[in-house]
Design a protein around this motif. Structure first.
Motif, PDB file in Angstrom:
ATOM      1  N   THR A 186     -17.864  -3.400  15.496  1.00  0.00           N
ATOM      2  CA  THR A 186     -17.056  -2.987  14.345  1.00  0.00           C
ATOM      3  C   THR A 186     -16.692  -1.511  14.486  1.00  0.00           C
ATOM      4  O   THR A 186     -17.571  -0.659  14.643  1.00  0.00           O
ATOM      5  CB  THR A 186     -17.811  -3.210  13.033  1.00  0.00           C
ATOM      6  N   PHE A 187     -15.411  -1.237  14.463  1.00  0.00           N
ATOM      7  CA  PHE A 187     -14.904   0.139  14.504  1.00  0.00           C
ATOM      8  C   PHE A 187     -14.607   0.585  13.073  1.00  0.00           C
ATOM      9  O   PHE A 187     -13.878  -0.104  12.348  1.00  0.00           O
ATOM     10  CB  PHE A 187     -13.617   0.223  15.328  1.00  0.00           C
ATOM     11  N   VAL A 229     -10.161   5.142  18.653  1.00  0.00           N
ATOM     12  CA  VAL A 229     -11.411   5.080  17.901  1.00  0.00           C
ATOM     13  C   VAL A 229     -12.503   4.709  18.892  1.00  0.00           C
ATOM     14  O   VAL A 229     -12.425   3.662  19.548  1.00  0.00           O
ATOM     15  CB  VAL A 229     -11.350   4.049  16.763  1.00  0.00           C
ATOM     16  N   GLY A 230     -13.500   5.566  19.040  1.00  0.00           N
ATOM     17  CA  GLY A 230     -14.537   5.354  20.041  1.00  0.00           C
ATOM     18  C   GLY A 230     -15.501   4.235  19.692  1.00  0.00           C
ATOM     19  O   GLY A 230     -15.665   3.844  18.528  1.00  0.00           O
ATOM     20  N   LEU A 231     -16.154   3.715  20.732  1.00  0.00           N
ATOM     21  CA  LEU A 231     -17.174   2.678  20.541  1.00  0.00           C
ATOM     22  C   LEU A 231     -18.425   3.273  19.903  1.00  0.00           C
ATOM     23  O   LEU A 231     -18.895   4.331  20.325  1.00  0.00           O
ATOM     24  CB  LEU A 231     -17.550   2.059  21.888  1.00  0.00           C
ATOM     25  N   PRO A 232     -19.004   2.591  18.914  1.00  0.00           N
ATOM     26  CA  PRO A 232     -20.277   3.068  18.364  1.00  0.00           C
ATOM     27  C   PRO A 232     -21.460   2.738  19.273  1.00  0.00           C
ATOM     28  O   PRO A 232     -22.522   3.349  19.159  1.00  0.00           O
ATOM     29  CB  PRO A 232     -20.388   2.325  17.021  1.00  0.00           C
ATOM     30  N   HIS A 233     -21.284   1.778  20.195  1.00  0.00           N
ATOM     31  CA  HIS A 233     -22.349   1.390  21.132  1.00  0.00           C
ATOM     32  C   HIS A 233     -21.727   0.534  22.230  1.00  0.00           C
ATOM     33  O   HIS A 233     -20.567   0.113  22.119  1.00  0.00           O
ATOM     34  CB  HIS A 233     -23.465   0.614  20.417  1.00  0.00           C
ATOM     35  N   ALA A 247     -14.532   4.476  29.465  1.00  0.00           N
ATOM     36  CA  ALA A 247     -13.250   4.748  28.788  1.00  0.00           C
ATOM     37  C   ALA A 247     -12.739   3.571  27.969  1.00  0.00           C
ATOM     38  O   ALA A 247     -11.521   3.374  27.844  1.00  0.00           O
ATOM     39  CB  ALA A 247     -12.186   5.195  29.789  1.00  0.00           C
ATOM     40  N   TYR A 248     -13.654   2.771  27.391  1.00  0.00           N
ATOM     41  CA  TYR A 248     -13.237   1.712  26.477  1.00  0.00           C
ATOM     42  C   TYR A 248     -13.149   2.277  25.060  1.00  0.00           C
ATOM     43  O   TYR A 248     -14.014   3.057  24.625  1.00  0.00           O
ATOM     44  CB  TYR A 248     -14.236   0.555  26.481  1.00  0.00           C
ATOM     45  N   SER A 249     -12.112   1.871  24.320  1.00  0.00           N
ATOM     46  CA  SER A 249     -11.966   2.284  22.931  1.00  0.00           C
ATOM     47  C   SER A 249     -10.941   1.383  22.259  1.00  0.00           C
ATOM     48  O   SER A 249     -10.313   0.531  22.893  1.00  0.00           O
ATOM     49  CB  SER A 249     -11.543   3.756  22.825  1.00  0.00           C
ATOM     50  N   LEU A 250     -10.786   1.595  20.957  1.00  0.00           N
ATOM     51  CA  LEU A 250      -9.756   0.896  20.189  1.00  0.00           C
ATOM     52  C   LEU A 250      -8.566   1.832  20.061  1.00  0.00           C
ATOM     53  O   LEU A 250      -8.709   2.994  19.668  1.00  0.00           O
ATOM     54  CB  LEU A 250     -10.295   0.524  18.802  1.00  0.00           C
ATOM     55  N   GLY A 251      -7.366   1.336  20.418  1.00  0.00           N
ATOM     56  CA  GLY A 251      -6.182   2.187  20.436  1.00  0.00           C
ATOM     57  C   GLY A 251      -5.130   1.739  19.437  1.00  0.00           C
ATOM     58  O   GLY A 251      -5.103   0.578  18.997  1.00  0.00           O
ATOM     59  N   VAL A 306       0.856  -1.187   0.000  1.00  0.00           N
ATOM     60  CA  VAL A 306       0.000   0.000   0.000  1.00  0.00           C
ATOM     61  C   VAL A 306       0.892   1.236   0.000  1.00  0.00           C
ATOM     62  O   VAL A 306       1.754   1.383   0.858  1.00  0.00           O
ATOM     63  CB  VAL A 306      -0.932   0.015   1.232  1.00  0.00           C
ATOM     64  N   THR A 307       0.697   2.110  -0.995  1.00  0.00           N
ATOM     65  CA  THR A 307       1.440   3.367  -1.067  1.00  0.00           C
ATOM     66  C   THR A 307       0.453   4.521  -1.012  1.00  0.00           C
ATOM     67  O   THR A 307      -0.629   4.459  -1.588  1.00  0.00           O
ATOM     68  CB  THR A 307       2.267   3.454  -2.360  1.00  0.00           C
ATOM     69  N   MET A 308       0.850   5.581  -0.301  1.00  0.00           N
ATOM     70  CA  MET A 308      -0.005   6.753  -0.127  1.00  0.00           C
ATOM     71  C   MET A 308       0.842   8.018  -0.178  1.00  0.00           C
ATOM     72  O   MET A 308       2.054   7.970   0.034  1.00  0.00           O
ATOM     73  CB  MET A 308      -0.761   6.677   1.210  1.00  0.00           C
ATOM     74  N   TYR A 309       0.164   9.139  -0.456  1.00  0.00           N
ATOM     75  CA  TYR A 309       0.803  10.442  -0.366  1.00  0.00           C
ATOM     76  C   TYR A 309       0.373  11.117   0.929  1.00  0.00           C
ATOM     77  O   TYR A 309      -0.707  10.839   1.463  1.00  0.00           O
ATOM     78  CB  TYR A 309       0.409  11.320  -1.548  1.00  0.00           C
ATOM     79  N   SER A 310       1.196  12.006   1.432  1.00  0.00           N
ATOM     80  CA  SER A 310       0.849  12.757   2.638  1.00  0.00           C
ATOM     81  C   SER A 310      -0.510  13.423   2.467  1.00  0.00           C
ATOM     82  O   SER A 310      -0.784  14.046   1.437  1.00  0.00           O
ATOM     83  CB  SER A 310       1.916  13.827   2.917  1.00  0.00           C
ATOM     84  N   GLY A 311      -1.360  13.269   3.498  1.00  0.00           N
ATOM     85  CA  GLY A 311      -2.696  13.861   3.451  1.00  0.00           C
ATOM     86  C   GLY A 311      -3.733  12.998   2.769  1.00  0.00           C
ATOM     87  O   GLY A 311      -4.932  13.274   2.881  1.00  0.00           O
ATOM     88  N   GLN A 312      -3.320  11.946   2.075  1.00  0.00           N
ATOM     89  CA  GLN A 312      -4.279  11.052   1.431  1.00  0.00           C
ATOM     90  C   GLN A 312      -5.009  10.233   2.500  1.00  0.00           C
ATOM     91  O   GLN A 312      -4.441   9.910   3.543  1.00  0.00           O
ATOM     92  CB  GLN A 312      -3.555  10.130   0.454  1.00  0.00           C
ATOM     93  N   THR A 313      -6.268   9.890   2.264  1.00  0.00           N
ATOM     94  CA  THR A 313      -7.067   9.176   3.252  1.00  0.00           C
ATOM     95  C   THR A 313      -7.364   7.757   2.786  1.00  0.00           C
ATOM     96  O   THR A 313      -7.373   7.466   1.586  1.00  0.00           O
ATOM     97  CB  THR A 313      -8.388   9.905   3.537  1.00  0.00           C
ATOM     98  N   LEU A 314      -7.619   6.896   3.766  1.00  0.00           N
ATOM     99  CA  LEU A 314      -7.940   5.496   3.500  1.00  0.00           C
ATOM    100  C   LEU A 314      -8.921   5.019   4.558  1.00  0.00           C
ATOM    101  O   LEU A 314      -8.649   5.117   5.759  1.00  0.00           O
ATOM    102  CB  LEU A 314      -6.670   4.636   3.540  1.00  0.00           C
ATOM    103  N   ALA A 315     -10.079   4.517   4.138  1.00  0.00           N
ATOM    104  CA  ALA A 315     -11.086   4.000   5.065  1.00  0.00           C
ATOM    105  C   ALA A 315     -10.765   2.549   5.418  1.00  0.00           C
ATOM    106  O   ALA A 315     -10.382   1.765   4.547  1.00  0.00           O
ATOM    107  CB  ALA A 315     -12.479   4.107   4.453  1.00  0.00           C
ATOM    108  N   MET A 316     -10.916   2.215   6.690  1.00  0.00           N
ATOM    109  CA  MET A 316     -10.731   0.830   7.109  1.00  0.00           C
ATOM    110  C   MET A 316     -11.638   0.537   8.297  1.00  0.00           C
ATOM    111  O   MET A 316     -12.217   1.450   8.898  1.00  0.00           O
ATOM    112  CB  MET A 316      -9.268   0.546   7.464  1.00  0.00           C
TER     113      MET A 316
END
Length: 418
Positions: free
Chosen positions: A193-194, A180-184, A161-165, A134-144
């Motif tokens: 799913t985060f 990344v915060g919990l959706p529920h 205070a539970y989350s994904l770190g 995977v190659t990216m440029y600075s500022g480019q975004t990627l959803a996961m």
């Protein structure tokens, strides 16, 4: 006397009861399991024997009753050991006399353990991330996305205070976030799913490797559970470049129709190419390709129509410049050297450069300087002399650039006013 005759091959069986134990012998609070008792009538000698008053006993105490069978859901037990068996009464009539028989199943023991202390645990389920390099440029975004399952005894919630770190390194914010915060809320046994959007960090060099890895965390308490498989992406600066041309415009010498310029450029891509086209972008041709870094190239045949020079890298235009040729504007210089020794003749000179057509030069004696729009007219009469002894007449000499050298500092032609 009435005799009951039966076939010799028929064997009479007494009434029975059956108690099915639960699948486990040990449970942990909170506990819940099902108990089943079934029965069947039979023969006791020549008399029919029927089942009545079925009971389930727990530690010698009646836990459930039924007429001929029982289906009982056991729950709410405190920690301890519990012994169960089933009991029923079998009734038959023999010669008008009621006979009873107590039936009892084999006992079995269930152990109920106290609940474990609350603890955090997590199982990695899945993640979405592109396969391969995977190659990216600075500022480019990627959803996961990352999916985790709660395999502990606590309920995950944002209020606790539970989350994904981020990991590798822990708590990094390379991708624009550290949590990344919990959706529920997520109860034990449930999955969550985060969803997040990664933003590539700003870098100054090409192909810098950044890890992408996650783990559950209860801030202020602990990191816990399985980690997501480590992935990574190579990040490079946004493709950019600069370009300059010197001189621009270049100057056409005498009767030349083209001239040259030196183009210098920079590019932060792995390599760069220099392309040339018409000003409108048509007819593009590749001039040269070079590795990463600063480059320089002499470009000839620049005309007054112009050319567009582009720096390209990573399949895009990084910078461009339009270059032109021009003819320098005519320069006409001259001077009045003065009077002859006898003061009868006024002597001067004139020079014209970069001009292909004749130039009329006029010398005027006395009075104010002629207006510019009249200086080029050979018909302009001399202005009245301001001094005595100077003639109203003047003679002009025409010179052309073709007869002059551009490097000359003085083009002498006698212009005498008598």
């Amino acid at each position: 006397m009435l005799w009951l005759l039966t076939a010799p091959w028929v064997i009479a069986a007494p009434a029975t009861i059956s108690f099915t134990p639960p699948p486990q012998t040990s449970y942990t609070v909170p506990v819940s399991f099902e108990l089943n008792v079934t029965s069947s009538d039979g023969m006791q000698g020549s008399s029919v024997e029927t089942i009545h008053g079925v009971k389930i006993l727990r530690n010698e105490q009646v836990a459930a009753t039924g007429l001929r069978g029982i289906k009982f859901l056991e729950s709410g037990l405190a920690p301890g050991t519990y012994t169960y068996y089933a009991q029923a009464t079998a009734i038959s009539i023999y010669r008008d006399e009621e006979r009873q028989r107590t039936l009892r199943t084999q006992p079995f023991t269930i152990t109920v353990n106290p609940p474990p202390p609350l603890y955090n645990e997590a199982e990695f389920v899945s993640q979405s991330f592109p396969d391969g390099v995977v190659t990216m440029y600075s500022g480019q975004t990627l959803a996961m996305s990352v999916q985790m399952r709660n395999t502990g005894t606590t309920t995950w919630s944002s209020s606790r205070a539970y989350s994904l770190g981020t990991l590798n390194p822990q708590d990094n914010t390379y991708w624009g976030m550290g949590r990344v915060g919990l959706p529920h809320d997520v109860a034990p046994g449930q999955s969550v799913t985060f969803n997040m959007t990664l933003t590539a960090p700003v870098v100054s060099s090409r192909m810098i490797n950044y890890n992408v890895q996650w783990r559950m965390v209860q801030d202020g308490v602990e990191w816990f559970g399985q980690t997501s498989p480590n992935r990574y992406a190579y990040v490079s600066p946004v493709p950019a470049g600069t370009i300059h041309a010197e001189p621009n415009p270049c100057e056409l010498i005498a009767s030349a129709t083209s001239c040259g310029t030196t183009v210098s450029w920079t590019a932060n891509t792995a390599g760069s190419e220099l392309w040339r086209s018409r000003i409108d972008g048509s007819g593009a041709t590749r001039l040269i390709g070079v590795p990463q870094g600063d480059s320089r190239l002499n470009v000839a045949d620049i005309t007054e129509a112009g050319s567009r020079i582009e720096v390209r890298g990573d399949n895009r235009v990084l910078a461009s410049i339009d270059v032109y040729a021009r003819r320098p504007p005519p320069v006409i210089t001259g001077n009045i050297d003065g009077l002859t020794a006898d003061k009868s003749v006024l002597i001067g000179w004139a020079c014209a450069s970069t001009r292909q057509t004749p130039v009329d030069v006029h010398l005027y004696a006395g009075g104010p300087r002629a207006r510019p729009e009249r200086c080029s007219s050979a018909l302009t009469p001399p202005i009245k002399p301001a001094r005595r002894g100077l003639s109203h007449r003047a003679r002009s000499t025409a010179v052309t650039s073709a007869s002059l050298s551009r490097s000359a500092t003085k083009c002498v032609r006698s212009i005498r006013a008598v």
